[in-house]
Design a protein around this motif. Structure first.
Motif, short mmCIF file in Angstrom:
data_model
loop_
_atom_site.label_atom_id
_atom_site.label_comp_id
_atom_site.label_asym_id
_atom_site.label_seq_id
_atom_site.Cartn_x
_atom_site.Cartn_y
_atom_site.Cartn_z
N ASN A 58 -5.19 5.26 -9.93
CA ASN A 58 -4.55 4.76 -11.16
C ASN A 58 -5.50 4.87 -12.34
O ASN A 58 -5.11 5.30 -13.43
CB ASN A 58 -4.09 3.33 -10.97
CG ASN A 58 -2.82 3.22 -10.13
OD1 ASN A 58 -2.05 4.17 -10.01
ND2 ASN A 58 -2.59 2.06 -9.53
N GLN B 181 0.84 -1.18 0.00
CA GLN B 181 0.00 0.00 0.00
C GLN B 181 0.89 1.24 0.00
O GLN B 181 2.10 1.15 0.19
CB GLN B 181 -0.92 0.02 1.22
CG GLN B 181 -0.21 0.17 2.55
CD GLN B 181 -1.16 0.32 3.73
OE1 GLN B 181 -2.38 0.31 3.58
NE2 GLN B 181 -0.61 0.47 4.92
N SER C 23 1.93 5.44 -1.53
CA SER C 23 2.07 6.27 -2.72
C SER C 23 2.97 5.66 -3.79
O SER C 23 2.85 6.02 -4.97
CB SER C 23 2.60 7.65 -2.33
OG SER C 23 3.84 7.55 -1.67
N MET D 52 2.71 2.77 -4.89
CA MET D 52 1.84 1.95 -5.74
C MET D 52 1.04 2.79 -6.73
O MET D 52 0.45 2.24 -7.67
CB MET D 52 0.89 1.12 -4.87
CG MET D 52 1.62 0.26 -3.83
SD MET D 52 3.07 -0.61 -4.49
CE MET D 52 2.32 -1.73 -5.66
N THR D 53 0.99 4.08 -6.54
CA THR D 53 0.37 4.97 -7.52
C THR D 53 1.41 5.84 -8.22
O THR D 53 1.05 6.67 -9.08
CB THR D 53 -0.69 5.88 -6.86
OG1 THR D 53 -0.07 6.60 -5.78
CG2 THR D 53 -1.86 5.08 -6.34
N ASN E 35 -4.53 13.43 -1.89
CA ASN E 35 -5.17 12.54 -2.87
C ASN E 35 -6.66 12.86 -3.00
O ASN E 35 -7.21 12.94 -4.10
CB ASN E 35 -5.02 11.08 -2.44
CG ASN E 35 -3.61 10.55 -2.59
OD1 ASN E 35 -2.78 11.17 -3.25
ND2 ASN E 35 -3.33 9.42 -1.97
N LYS F 12 -2.25 12.40 -11.32
CA LYS F 12 -1.03 12.16 -10.55
C LYS F 12 -0.09 13.36 -10.60
O LYS F 12 0.62 13.64 -9.63
CB LYS F 12 -0.33 10.90 -11.06
CG LYS F 12 -1.13 9.63 -10.81
CD LYS F 12 -0.37 8.39 -11.25
CE LYS F 12 -1.20 7.14 -11.06
NZ LYS F 12 -0.49 5.91 -11.44
N SER G 51 -8.46 2.77 -3.10
CA SER G 51 -7.87 4.08 -3.36
C SER G 51 -6.82 4.00 -4.46
O SER G 51 -6.79 4.84 -5.37
CB SER G 51 -7.23 4.64 -2.08
OG SER G 51 -8.21 4.86 -1.08
N ILE G 52 -5.95 3.01 -4.38
CA ILE G 52 -4.91 2.83 -5.39
C ILE G 52 -5.53 2.63 -6.77
O ILE G 52 -5.13 3.25 -7.76
CB ILE G 52 -4.00 1.63 -5.03
CG1 ILE G 52 -3.14 1.98 -3.81
CG2 ILE G 52 -3.11 1.24 -6.21
CD1 ILE G 52 -2.44 0.77 -3.19
N ASP G 53 -6.55 1.78 -6.83
CA ASP G 53 -7.19 1.48 -8.11
C ASP G 53 -7.87 2.71 -8.69
O ASP G 53 -7.76 2.98 -9.90
CB ASP G 53 -8.22 0.36 -7.90
CG ASP G 53 -8.88 -0.07 -9.20
OD1 ASP G 53 -8.24 -0.77 -9.99
OD2 ASP G 53 -10.05 0.32 -9.44
#
Length: 346
Positions: free
Chosen positions: A234, A81, A83, A85-86, A270, A245, A229-231
């Protein structure tokens, strides 16, 4: 007047702390043809950390993961998890969060699932069918959930201490190891799954939450939905050709360069950027993104209702509601972005 040459150097130091020639060359190439220092600062502040650095961070995480996989006396699920990962981190030498998730039990939205069926008792939709099967097969875990997580934390500490000379086990929610080969820190976090109603309906692992284990309090905290959140970040960034981003990185860099502390987290930034209507910026030039960001910050600062209703990217938490100190920090950030916006217009 702001010294943007100095700020450019600060970003370069953050992005390329090991002075890698290849990373430096890519930075120079990205700024080719830009003659104004303010424009160079904005462009650089929106750029992604070079993949050479990000890969080392990921490799450090994989190294810790491999060690745990080999040495833990039972299987766990591993996820990342944060940042990295994004790709919205702004430091070349960034840490990464490695989640070690127990497979012994999971928390669930059982009550919500039951209520869903009561409200849809005559429904034959796929959602209702999946939830009905899940409820009918549900069995409550009768073991010691916190005890299981306490044991996983103990075993994680034992394994990591045996492998890493620098291993800090004093923090309640994470074990921090330093991989001296990659010069990266990894935070190893003990967690359990949370099967949300959306996950039960079959929307996929993205909608599965987690509880974080706090060893000092011997309890589970959450649920959080980092994968959702990541998904979402992205996916939104892909649909806007990376612009979401860029805005997130820009605000993080502005915050880092501010002379006084701006107490807003990546989680908050974010949410601010994700809440902007993507139709307002999906085709915007990078300099115009500063106007878009400033307009959003201005609206949040001047419209109490909008600020109070702003939610996190995963939709589970209000960012500014009943948090006056956070609103004050938002105003500080707005003023810094306004200075940059005005400089661009000159």
């Amino acid at each position: 007047m702001t010294d943007y040459k100095s700020l450019i150097n600060r970003i370069e130091d953050r992005y390329n702390p090991e002075l890698l020639t290849e990373a430096s060359n890519r930075t120079v190439a990205s700024l080719a043809g830009i003659d104004r220092d303010i424009a160079k600062y904005v462009k650089l502040a929106m750029n992604e950390v070079d993949q050479l650095y990000t890969q080392k961070t990921l490799d450090a995480g994989e190294s810790a993961k491999s060690r745990l996989q080999e040495c833990l006396p039972y299987q766990v699920d591993f996820r990342y998890q944060g940042s990295v990962m994004t790709r919205t981190h702004i430091k070349g030498i960034s840490d990464i969060d490695l989640l070690t998730i127990t497979k012994v039990f999971q928390d669930t939205d059982y009550t919500k699932a039951k209520q869903f069926l009561e409200n849809n008792q005559y429904s034959y939709s796929n959602d209702a069918a999946r939830v009905r099967v899940w409820v009918n097969n549900f069995s409550r875990y009768t073991g010691d959930a916190n005890g299981n997580l306490r044991q996983l934390r103990f075993d994680d500490e034992r394994v990591l201490k045996s492998r890493y000379a620098i291993c800090d086990t004093t923090k309640a929610k994470a074990i921090r190891i330093t991989n001296q080969n990659y010069h990266r820190d990894v935070d190893v976090v003990v967690a359990s799954w949370h099967d949300s109603l959306d996950y039960i309906k079959g929307l996929g692992d993205t909608y599965r939450g987690i509880y974080i284990y706090d060893k000092d309090r011997n309890e589970r905290l959450g649920p959080d939905f980092p994968f959702l959140s990541i998904d979402r970040i992205n996916a939104r960034s892909i649909s806007t050709d990376g612009r979401l981003k860029k805005m997130i990185r820009f605000l993080k860099n502005v915050k880092a360069d501010f002379e006084l502390t701006i107490d807003l987290s990546s989680f908050d930034i974010n949410a601010i950027c994700y809440d902007i209507d993507f139709n307002e910026y999906k085709d915007s030039h990078y300099l115009d993104l500063v106007r878009v960001i400033w307009s959003k910050l201005y609206t949040l600062c001047c419209n109490e209702t909008e600020a109070n209703n702003l939610k996190s990217v995963d939709g589970t938490e209000y960012i500014f509601r009943n948090k006056p100190s956070k609103m004050e920090n938002l105003r500080r950030l707005r003023e810094e972005v306004y200075k940059i916006y005005n400089e661009i217009k000159r």
